[in-house]
Design an enzyme around this catalytic site. Structure first.
Site, PDB file in Angstrom:
ATOM      1  N   HIS A 155       1.391   8.758   4.381  1.00 37.58           N
ATOM      2  CA  HIS A 155       1.645   7.785   3.643  1.00 37.58           C
ATOM      3  C   HIS A 155       0.135   7.199   3.099  1.00 37.58           C
ATOM      4  CE1 HIS A 155       0.726   4.531   6.484  1.00 37.58           C
ATOM      5  NE2 HIS A 155       1.470   5.294   7.206  1.00 37.58           N
TER       6      HIS A 155
ATOM      7  N   ASP B  29       0.487   9.525  10.161  1.00 38.66           N
ATOM      8  CA  ASP B  29      -0.804  10.298  10.753  1.00 38.66           C
ATOM      9  C   ASP B  29      -0.218  10.835  12.003  1.00 38.66           C
ATOM     10  OD1 ASP B  29      -0.218   7.895  11.943  1.00 38.66           O
ATOM     11  OD2 ASP B  29      -2.323   7.505  12.149  1.00 38.66           O
TER      12      ASP B  29
END
Length: 471
Positions: free
Chosen positions: A44, A315
């Site tokens: 994101h 991540d």
């Protein structure tokens, strides 16, 4: 020329060739290969800090933080703009490569967007789709209510046994000389963060601590849960995260009146990356944590009816996929995070020479200047593109891996997961250090480790405790 010098020259030429990946394919390359499909695994884009109100990052400084444009943990307005820009770049790229026509409207199953159900991941996919396919109202597939984690994107252990847990912990302890050694190298940065925050005059200094600490770190490796780390390093991780997000949002490298260099910011990011690195980048843990996404990506690359797929997660997803598949992520340039920058994307390009299929894998991300400047991206002004190499596989002269080789490589990682025996464990979790029992971790307000509680406020195993009299 000696063999050593020849090998060095070959490595240099491969690195230069890698710099041409995706954005600068030669006419000769295009004459020999046709782009058949693109699979994007995205992190994101810029969000606000994960918690608000009495959040840790707000308690460690007397200063006012940036006025975030979104509620806690959600994609910021800047993040939406940046992701739209990234979508527009990808649109220009796939049109230029002949994969899709301009202003394409998806037909059948040719395009799929699938995001975790967190607002920041769903919104990232939506903004990217707006830039990528502006003439189509793309549906973003998500399976759960807003802000509930989709198990496909949740990096949690789904199999466990005692020997497997021990192997995970052994690999964690082998990283960079062990957790304590790795964290100790960041002590100068922790001190810098305390000075920048003016931590000595913060609410935390009145109630909890004046310093960041890390020597009470413990790990929780348990079936049905993400790998977890407890202790003082979690506070440093949360604060480093908020500082970096403020740097992006404020368009300034100054923090609370302190002018910081890019090296300072890279070091602050590295504090956060210690946390993520220990939890998500050991191979034995990653084949468990990333199994659903590795399986999905492998399935996608075998399809003949799909042209573009966009997956959006976190991540931790990029890190665990890379560790499971033994991707050698390059150290980034012109970015604060060293491995998986905010908004970055693992891009799998499937090419055909008419006989065989091949795959290139790149890391695509926006530079710090592009993040802060909200730069318009194009083929002439592209984002950063770095080539990813794969341990155990050999690319051809054009930097491509044979799809059959990559498929077998992915199958091996999946087989490692499938071979894990799932049995009832002797204990729910084993922490570091791994004694049968351990004394409580006790700290005073200055962050100093104590052998026994002192009169007043103590931090005992991460919890604030008031002691009326010394033991």
């Amino acid at each position: 020329m000696t063999k050593t010098r020849l090998c060095a020259l070959v490595a240099l030429l491969m690195a230069v060739a890698g710099m041409q990946a995706q954005t600068k394919r030669s006419d000769d390359f295009r004459a020999r290969y046709e782009l058949k499909e693109v699979v994007v695994m995205s992190r994101h884009n810029i969000r606000s800090p994960l918690s608000s109100g009495g959040a840790a990052h707000m308690r460690v400084t007397p200063h006012e933080w940036f006025a975030w444009s979104s509620p806690s943990s959600q994609l910021s307005l800047r993040g939406g703009v940046l992701e739209t820009e990234m979508g527009q770049f990808f649109r220009k790229w796939v049109v230029d490569e002949g994969l899709l026509p301009d202003n394409y409207r998806p037909v059948g199953d040719e395009v799929l967007f699938y995001a975790n159900s967190r607002q920041r991941t769903f919104a990232t996919a939506k903004y990217f789709s707006a830039g990528f396919l502006p003439f189509a109202n793309v549906e973003i597939t998500h399976k759960y209510e807003e802000d509930k984690m989709d198990p496909v994107f949740t990096p949690k252990f789904t199999k466990m046994n005692d020997s497997y847990r021990q192997q995970v912990l052994s690999e964690i302890n082998a990283l960079h000389g062990g957790p304590q050694t790795w964290m100790a190298t960041h002590q100068p940065t922790l001190t810098l963060m305390e000075e920048v925050l003016d931590m000595a005059h913060s609410p935390a200094a009145q109630n909890d601590t004046l310093h960041f600490w890390y020597d009470d770190t413990q790990f929780k490796i348990e079936k049905g849960d993400e790998p977890k780390m407890t202790g003082g390093i979690t506070l440093a991780n949360s604060v480093a995260d908020a500082l970096v997000l403020q740097c992006y949002e404020s368009e300034s490298t100054t923090a609370f009146g302190h002018e910081l260099t890019i090296d300072d910011w890279r070091a602050i990011c590295a504090v956060k990356e210690v946390y993520d690195g220990l939890l998500f980048t050991t191979h034995t843990a990653a084949v468990n944590l990333a199994y659903p996404l590795v399986s999905r990506i492998r399935e996608e690359l075998s399809r003949t009816d799909r042209k573009f797929m966009f997956l959006c997660g976190h991540d931790s997803n990029l890190a665990s996929i890379s560790a499971a598949l033994r991707f050698q992520l390059p150290v980034t340039e012109n970015a604060l995070e060293a491995r998986t920058p905010i908004g970055s994307k693992l891009v799998f390009e499937k090419w055909s020479d008419g006989t065989d299929d091949y795959v290139a894998v790149n890391l695509v991300y926006q530079s710090l200047d592009q993040l802060q400047g909200r730069s318009l991206l194009s083929l002439s002004e592209p984002p950063m593109v770095a080539t990813i190499t794969i341990e155990g596989l050999t690319a051809n002269a054009d930097g491509l891996y044979r799809l059959s080789d990559l498929d077998a490589h992915m199958a091996e990682a999946m087989a490692e997961y499938e071979a894990i025996e799932d049995v009832t464990t002797a204990v729910e979790a084993i922490s570091e250090p791994q004694e049968a029992s351990h004394p409580a971790a006790i700290y005073n307000m200055q962050g100093q480790r104590l052998d026994a509680p002192q009169r007043g406020i103590n931090i005992v195993d991460g919890e604030k405790t008031f002691v009326k009299s010394a033991y």
